[in-house]
Design a protein around this motif. Structure first.
Motif, PDB file in Angstrom:
ATOM      1  N   SER A  35     139.921  38.222 107.668  1.00 20.49           N
ATOM      2  CA  SER A  35     140.242  37.941 109.067  1.00 20.49           C
ATOM      3  C   SER A  35     141.742  37.882 109.321  1.00 20.49           C
ATOM      4  CB  SER A  35     139.606  36.616 109.493  1.00 20.49           C
ATOM      5  OG  SER A  35     138.204  36.661 109.377  1.00 20.49           O
ATOM      6  N   SER A  36     142.510  37.334 108.374  1.00 20.11           N
ATOM      7  CA  SER A  36     143.947  37.175 108.588  1.00 20.11           C
ATOM      8  C   SER A  36     144.685  38.511 108.639  1.00 20.11           C
ATOM      9  CB  SER A  36     144.552  36.287 107.493  1.00 20.11           C
ATOM     10  OG  SER A  36     144.430  36.898 106.228  1.00 20.11           O
ATOM     11  N   SER A  41     141.638  40.036 115.984  1.00 18.23           N
ATOM     12  CA  SER A  41     140.556  39.330 115.296  1.00 18.23           C
ATOM     13  C   SER A  41     139.588  40.382 114.764  1.00 18.23           C
ATOM     14  CB  SER A  41     139.822  38.385 116.262  1.00 18.23           C
ATOM     15  OG  SER A  41     139.126  39.142 117.239  1.00 18.23           O
ATOM     16  N   LYS A  67     140.574  34.567 104.721  1.00 23.07           N
ATOM     17  CA  LYS A  67     141.836  34.912 104.065  1.00 23.07           C
ATOM     18  C   LYS A  67     141.563  35.713 102.800  1.00 23.07           C
ATOM     19  CE  LYS A  67     144.149  30.733 105.769  1.00 23.07           C
ATOM     20  NZ  LYS A  67     144.912  29.515 105.407  1.00 23.07           N
ATOM     21  N   SER A  70     139.752  32.672 100.203  1.00 19.23           N
ATOM     22  CA  SER A  70     139.123  31.840 101.236  1.00 19.23           C
ATOM     23  C   SER A  70     138.532  30.579 100.635  1.00 19.23           C
ATOM     24  CB  SER A  70     138.033  32.633 101.958  1.00 19.23           C
ATOM     25  OG  SER A  70     138.586  33.754 102.621  1.00 19.23           O
TER      26      SER A  70
END
Length: 204
Positions: A35-36, A41, A67, A70
């Motif tokens: 996601s990062s 998004s 991430k 994560s």
């Protein structure tokens, strides 16, 4: 030749996939694999939307979570990724990876993964510590987590979708569900037994 990076990658991946006879396991790691790395998004990423539309359905797409490493994985996050990729993701779990900092070794239990994730996954890969022996606890506790997930799936099959929905995203709150502490204790017991067994082998 191609209007976008995503279309170029999807075209090449599809061609290789067909050339290999469309194998049952064929994994694609996108440039935006967490996601990062998505802008703005996952659900609004033009890159991921294109991959979801262009990649052949049999191709699995790797995802690491919010991430690169994560600490938590949630059902909500997986649903968002599945929606944009038009397939369940293959989680490439870097929870124990230490290739980016070899001064550290991660020996804790598999944790931070929401209850009920398995039905939302196409697969799960665990990226381990670089040191082979340090991965006994990570792999052992991952096994305990997975067995707990399978029991939950079997229970849901018998009691209906209403019961599965009631489980939500909580971890360790239902009777018989995965407990990281209990999994760690079991792993330590088995690891000590393994070490003692190796100590008795000739030449040790």
């Amino acid at each position: 030749v191609f209007p976008s990076l995503a279309q170029a990658q999807a075209s090449v991946a599809n061609e290789v996939y067909r050339e290999l006879g469309q194998p049952s396991v064929f994994l694609f790691c996108p440039t935006e694999y967490c996601s990062s790395l998505c802008s703005p998004s996952p659900s609004q990423s033009c890159y991921l939307l294109t991959l979801g539309q262009e990649l052949l359905p049999g191709i699995g797409v790797i995802w690491t979570g919010p991430k690169v490493v994560s600490q938590e994985l949630s059902a909500t996050m997986l649903e968002e990724v599945e929606g944009v990729l038009q397939r369940r993701p293959v989680i490439w779990d870097n929870l124990y990876a230490n290739d980016y900092d070899c001064r550290r070794v991660f020996l804790g239990p598999y944790t931070g993964r929401a209850h009920g994730l398995v039905p939302r996954l196409r697969g799960l890969l665990l990226n381990p510590n670089c040191e082979l022996q340090a991965n006994f606890i990570p792999i052992h506790t991952l096994s305990s987590w997975f067995q707990s997930e399978l029991r939950s799936c079997a229970h849901a099959d018998h009691t209906g979708m209403e019961a599965a929905a009631a489980l939500g995203d909580s971890q360790g709150s239902q009777e018989g569900s995965y407990s990281p502490q209990e999994a760690l204790e079991l792993a330590l017991l088995d690891w000590v037994a393994e070490i003692n067994q190796q100590a008795l082998e000739p030449g040790r």
